[in-house]
Scaffold this active site. Structure first.
Site, PDB file in Angstrom:
ATOM      1  N   GLY A  33       0.827  -1.208   0.000  1.00 35.94           N
ATOM      2  CA  GLY A  33       0.000   0.000   0.000  1.00 35.94           C
ATOM      3  C   GLY A  33       0.852   1.245   0.000  1.00 35.94           C
ATOM      4  O   GLY A  33       2.069   1.174  -0.165  1.00 35.94           O
ATOM      5  N   ASN A  34       0.222   2.392   0.169  1.00 32.85           N
ATOM      6  CA  ASN A  34       0.976   3.643   0.227  1.00 32.85           C
ATOM      7  C   ASN A  34       0.319   4.607   1.213  1.00 32.85           C
ATOM      8  O   ASN A  34      -0.725   4.308   1.791  1.00 32.85           O
ATOM      9  CB  ASN A  34       1.124   4.259  -1.171  1.00 32.85           C
ATOM     10  CG  ASN A  34      -0.200   4.696  -1.759  1.00 32.85           C
ATOM     11  OD1 ASN A  34      -0.813   5.648  -1.309  1.00 32.85           O
ATOM     12  ND2 ASN A  34      -0.674   3.953  -2.765  1.00 32.85           N
ATOM     13  N   ARG A  35       0.925   5.751   1.421  1.00 28.99           N
ATOM     14  CA  ARG A  35       0.551   6.648   2.517  1.00 28.99           C
ATOM     15  C   ARG A  35      -0.581   7.614   2.195  1.00 28.99           C
ATOM     16  O   ARG A  35      -0.905   8.464   3.006  1.00 28.99           O
ATOM     17  CB  ARG A  35       1.774   7.454   2.951  1.00 28.99           C
ATOM     18  CG  ARG A  35       2.839   6.593   3.602  1.00 28.99           C
ATOM     19  CD  ARG A  35       4.059   7.423   3.974  1.00 28.99           C
ATOM     20  NE  ARG A  35       3.763   8.454   4.955  1.00 28.99           N
ATOM     21  CZ  ARG A  35       4.598   9.424   5.293  1.00 28.99           C
ATOM     22  NH1 ARG A  35       5.777   9.504   4.720  1.00 28.99           N
ATOM     23  NH2 ARG A  35       4.249  10.322   6.196  1.00 28.99           N
TER      24      ARG A  35
END
Ligand code: CTP
Ligand code: CA
Length: 234
Positions: A33-35
């Site tokens: 995933g990412n932020r």
């Protein structure tokens, strides 16, 4: 609130906003995933509703309530985001890609949970590239300038270019009308209430957006879109 006291300058317009970060599964319990929090995309959708637009929000893992009056399509992976955005864009006057799609996904998704091995050897994850949704929208509309397409970029300066320099190169590569560039060095922007940015336009102009709320940036962005899209499709 001064931010709500806007003209209905998007009345009769259909806009699509994507928000959040996609997830790419390794197995039934794990993902890459990412932020991206989705806060900026939600603020853009909310501002568009306040200005009279019909809004479709394609939301990837935002975990936040959608603003009132917005039609929400929830997605998880980049493939789902892609399908939802392309489907909604067919009826749209404007598409704002505030979401952070994962650039890569695992080449294989294990159907069962990946287990540790007795010999201590660790798995190697092979990745394949995801489609570029924004570039695809630009390509598929051909010579028509509808929908009007806006991208976002989170950049850090490095030895090759400044934040704005990376942004300008990306805008040219993508071929969209506007690119909103955030400086994300030193923990700025991600998950924060506040943001600062520069809006780069394909005609070479730049609109600096001073530090302020994501709602303020959203309204500045819609001001620019209305001004420019209005000129293109009178
Ligand atoms: N984007 C997209 N599809 C992707 C990746 C990005 O539509 N697979 C969109 C994002 O929503 C954003 C814009 O493209 O509006 C720029 O995203 P960014 O990640 O900065 O661009 P990339 O081309 O992926 O470049 P980088 O290598 O810097 O990540
Ligand atoms: Ca990317």
């Amino acid at each position: 609130d001064v931010l709500d006291a806007h003209d209905q300058d998007l009345a009769g317009r259909h806009v699509v906003v994507s928000a959040g970060g996609t997830r790419e599964f390794l197995d039934p319990v794990r993902y890459l995933g990412n932020r991206s929090s989705g806060l900026q995309g939600i603020a853009i959708a909310q501002a568009a509703v306040a200005r009279g637009a019909t809004v479709t929000l394609v939301a990837a893992n935002v975990g936040l309530p959608a603003p009132a009056g917005v039609d929400v399509v929830e997605v998880v992976t980049t493939a789902e985001l892609h399908a939802a955005v392309v489907g909604a864009a067919a009826r749209a006057d404007v598409v704002v890609m505030a979401a952070a799609p994962a650039d890569f996904r695992p080449a294989d998704v294990s159907g069962s949970k990946i287990k540790k091995r007795d010999d201590g050897r660790t798995p190697v994850v092979e990745l394949v590239e995801n489609p570029d949704i924004l570039a695809g929208l630009v390509r598929d509309r051909g010579d028509a300038r509808r929908p009007f397409i806006v991208g976002f970029a989170a950049e850090t300066g490095d030895e090759n270019a400044s934040v704005a320099g990376h942004g300008r190169a990306k805008l040219e590569r993508k071929g969209c009308e506007l690119l909103v560039v955030n400086d994300v060095s030193e923990g700025k922007v991600f998950g924060r209430e506040d943001t600062e940015a520069v809006i780069l336009a394909a005609d070479g102009s730049e609109v600096p957006v001073p530090p302020g709320s994501k709602s303020r940036l959203a309204h500045t962005l819609w001001d620019e879109i209305v001004r420019r899209a209005g000129r293109q499709n009178p």
